[in-house]
Design an enzyme around this catalytic site. Structure first.
Site, short mmCIF file in Angstrom:
data_model
loop_
_atom_site.label_atom_id
_atom_site.label_comp_id
_atom_site.label_asym_id
_atom_site.label_seq_id
_atom_site.Cartn_x
_atom_site.Cartn_y
_atom_site.Cartn_z
N CYS A 138 37.78 32.98 47.32
CA CYS A 138 38.82 33.96 47.64
C CYS A 138 38.42 34.83 48.83
CB CYS A 138 39.14 34.80 46.41
SG CYS A 138 37.71 35.30 45.48
N VAL A 160 40.36 25.75 43.84
CA VAL A 160 40.28 26.64 42.69
C VAL A 160 39.24 27.72 42.96
CG1 VAL A 160 39.86 26.75 40.21
CG2 VAL A 160 40.76 24.65 41.22
N CYS A 161 39.60 28.98 42.74
CA CYS A 161 38.62 30.05 42.90
C CYS A 161 38.07 30.41 41.53
CB CYS A 161 39.25 31.28 43.56
SG CYS A 161 37.99 32.49 44.02
N LEU A 162 36.94 29.80 41.20
CA LEU A 162 36.28 30.10 39.93
C LEU A 162 34.81 30.26 40.28
CD1 LEU A 162 36.41 30.24 36.80
CD2 LEU A 162 35.99 27.78 36.77
N ASN A 206 44.82 32.15 41.42
CA ASN A 206 43.47 31.68 41.73
C ASN A 206 43.40 30.21 42.13
OD1 ASN A 206 43.18 33.57 38.93
ND2 ASN A 206 42.24 34.32 40.83
#
Ligand SMILES: [Zn+2]
Lengths: 180, 437
Positions: free
Chosen positions: B208, A107-109, A100
């Site tokens: 994402c 950052v993929c949060l 992630n």
């Protein structure tokens, strides 16, 4: 209901009361409150390079369990004047092999972007980031290679993480040592 | 030029010289009200864009002559479809000056003063000149700034708000076919920060999705903006994207198209690219007109008391038919901007910061647990002491032993104190000289 001005025939001038000096912004007051009430898990620490600038600081996460146990990961936080309407900008400064987090430190949060709400605090983000190290999530990959390995071969993923934290190549990518 | 003619203000006098069932209880019909509007009342319009053009026209036609307008932008060709005070020959000129000149020429007797500037360029002595401030802004940061400014200008006597220090703020906002108008009486009713949740959040796609599973043209543009630009730095290290620079937008467009082709996504255009980069939400002229009219009406009501003002938030949409809904946004007890009245605390110049800390911890009024104290000196924030964060505590511990004089704190200085025992930070005004018992 009050009648607002005794407006009749009252001209305004700017000269009246002395100024109290520039007030702190709402973003500034809110971040002071957030920082003062940080309740950090024992694996996390924050560092303010300039204590007068509460809008810019580092978070250091040193996981004590999971794949990333023993590592030390630094995140930079930049809080803007739009806070808390806008989330802070967070980047991972330590190069990490993580599904992630990409190699540029993005950052993929979810709460850093699409699910951010003004009621959330810096503490919420700290816990969110800490959780990423306990439970890397291959469903929402930023580093797709890492995610694929985690999904197909947990054992290999674990080895890759250890290797990257000790300092070494995973494929063609070199990771700097980040063990505590 | 004759500034007036027979019957010119009949439409206004019908309301100001007769009473009605919705009039404010203290309203007295009088010819003086129109006189007040024309000669005394001083209004500030913030923003001379889509809402601002409408507001200036509406206010001037209601008889208000003394109007100032602030805007920091220049006119772009894409503004001309709705910002009707501007003509093709005006492209490149400042919005504030062009709008002011137009109104002054078109509406005899009107005296609009233009400020080609940012709101942050002015201080309280400027804002205090106005009876009412009306905003047609597209930025939440700017709204919060002016909101904070008006709150900081409130004065209190023995804990009671001095109503003459209130400058009402009328705020309009639009996004496509949706809009809202609201009236804020700083210190009395819900402020911008009380209702931060009501402002739509920025559209942010999951990172994402942008990185690996794009489905929309916007995903491709966001990929280039967020991930590719910082990596490739096409215009040099550290150069930020400028949405008004055609070279920047063209580069993003080209890279976005490449990515869209890879994923069989269509629909990427220059216009869309610039829209995503600058986060433009298409503006609709009719929505602007409705919201500005509502705001101008509120200004008129506040200035004349001919009618009770909006209480206090009106939503409007004309996506399918026309819908409006009005409700009373609530003032929040823990609002960082408006919840507290600044309180005086008295210390001597020779007192130490530790004495203030001890007072906050031990006084029966506060009984705080781990207060942090900050202030702002010459516009720069300073952390005087914060116990709860180790790296700050270590760097500010020495301040505790310093005297207030050594810390350059003088009478009237504001101290901001956050503590777990209070829902929001407290503002104290330092009174130097007499010791508090
Ligand atoms: Zn408020």
């Amino acid at each position: 209901m009050i009648k607002l001005f005794s407006l009749k025939q009252q001209k305004k001038d700017g000269e009246s009361a002395p100024e109290r000096g520039k007030k702190s912004s709402a973003a500034q007051l809110r971040i002071q409150k957030d920082i003062n009430e940080l309740n950090l898990p024992k694996t996390c620490d924050v560092n303010f390079p300039d204590p007068d600038d509460l809008l810019s600081f580092k978070l250091i996460i040193s996981p004590d369990e999971g794949f990333y146990r023993g590592g030390r990961f630094v995140f930079s936080f930049k809080v803007g004047q739009g806070y808390p309407h806008d989330p802070p900008k967070v980047k991972c400064e330590t190069m990490v092999y993580h599904p992630n987090i990409d190699l540029e430190g993005n950052v993929c949060l979810n709460i850093l972007r699409e699910d951010w709400k003004p009621v959330l605090t810096i503490n919420s983000i700290v816990y969110g980031l800490q959780y990423l190290f306990l439970e890397p999530n291959p469903e929402d990959p930023l580093n797709r290679e890492a995610a694929e390995v985690l999904q197909s071969n947990r054992r290999l993923f674990e080895q890759n993480v250890s290797k990257s934290m000790r300092g070494g190549h995973i494929g063609s990518v070199y990771f700097e040592r980040c063990l505590k | 030029m004759a500034v007036t003619w027979s019957g010119r203000w009949n439409h206004v006098r019908k309301v100001t010289e007769r009473t009605g069932p919705f009039a404010h209880p203290d309203f007295e019909p009088s010819t003086e009200t129109l006189q007040f509007l024309q000669e005394v009342c001083h209004i500030l319009v913030i923003g001379a864009g889509g809402l601002g053009c409408e507001l200036l026209k509406d206010l001037a036609l209601l008889g208000i002559r003394n109007i100032d307008v602030i805007d920091m932008d220049t006119i772009d060709v894409s503004n001309l479809n709705r910002q009707f005070l501007f003509r093709p020959k005006d492209v490149g000129k400042t919005k504030a000056e062009t709008a002011a000149n137009f109104i002054n020429l078109r509406i005899p007797g009107c005296n609009v003063t233009a400020h080609f500037a940012k709101i942050q360029d002015f201080d309280a002595s400027f804002y205090r000149k106005f009876h009412i401030i009306v905003c047609g802004l597209d930025s939440i940061i700017a709204r919060r700034w002016i909101n904070g400014m008006l709150i900081s200008m409130l004065s209190y006597e023995d804990g009671e708000l001095d109503q003459s220090s209130i400058i009402p703020m009328v705020d309009g906002g639009t996004e496509g076919f949706k809009g809202n108008a609201r009236v804020i009486l700083p210190g009395m009713t819900a402020c911008v920060d009380c209702t931060l949740d009501l402002y739509p959040p920025q559209v942010n796609f999951p990172l994402c999705t942008i990185a690996h599973t794009p489905r929309l043209p916007e995903h491709c543009i966001e990929y280039v903006r967020i991930l590719l630009w910082p990596k490739e730095e096409p215009f040099g290290a550290g150069v930020a994207i400028d949405g008004d620079d055609p070279a920047h937008v063209s580069w993003i467009l080209e890279k976005s198209q490449e990515r869209a082709n890879e994923y069989n996504i269509s629909g990427i255009t220059y216009r869309l690219t610039q829209g995503v980069v600058k986060r433009i939400i298409p503006a609709v002229a009719s929505t602007n007109a409705v919201i500005a009219a509502a705001c101008a009406t509120e200004v008129f009501k506040l200035a004349t008391s001919c009618c009770q003002p909006l209480n206090n938030y009106m939503n409007f949409t004309d996506i399918e038919g026309v819908y409006t809904y009005t409700f009373e946004a609530e003032k929040k007890d823990d609002c960082v901007a408006c919840s507290q009245k600044p309180q005086n605390i008295s210390f001597c110049e020779s007192d130490k910061l530790q004495d203030i800390l001890t007072y906050l911890l031990e006084s029966t009024t506060y009984q705080m647990k781990s207060p942090s104290i900050t202030t702002a000196i010459n516009g720069k924030n300073r952390t005087l002491y914060m116990q709860s964060v180790k790296s700050i505590e270590e760097k500010t511990r020495a301040n505790l032993k310093k005297s207030l004089a050594e810390l350059e704190l003088c009478s009237g200085q504001e101290l901001y104190v956050a503590d777990p025992t209070t829902p929001s930070s407290l503002t104290f005004i330092l009174q130097m000289g007499t010791k508090m018992e």
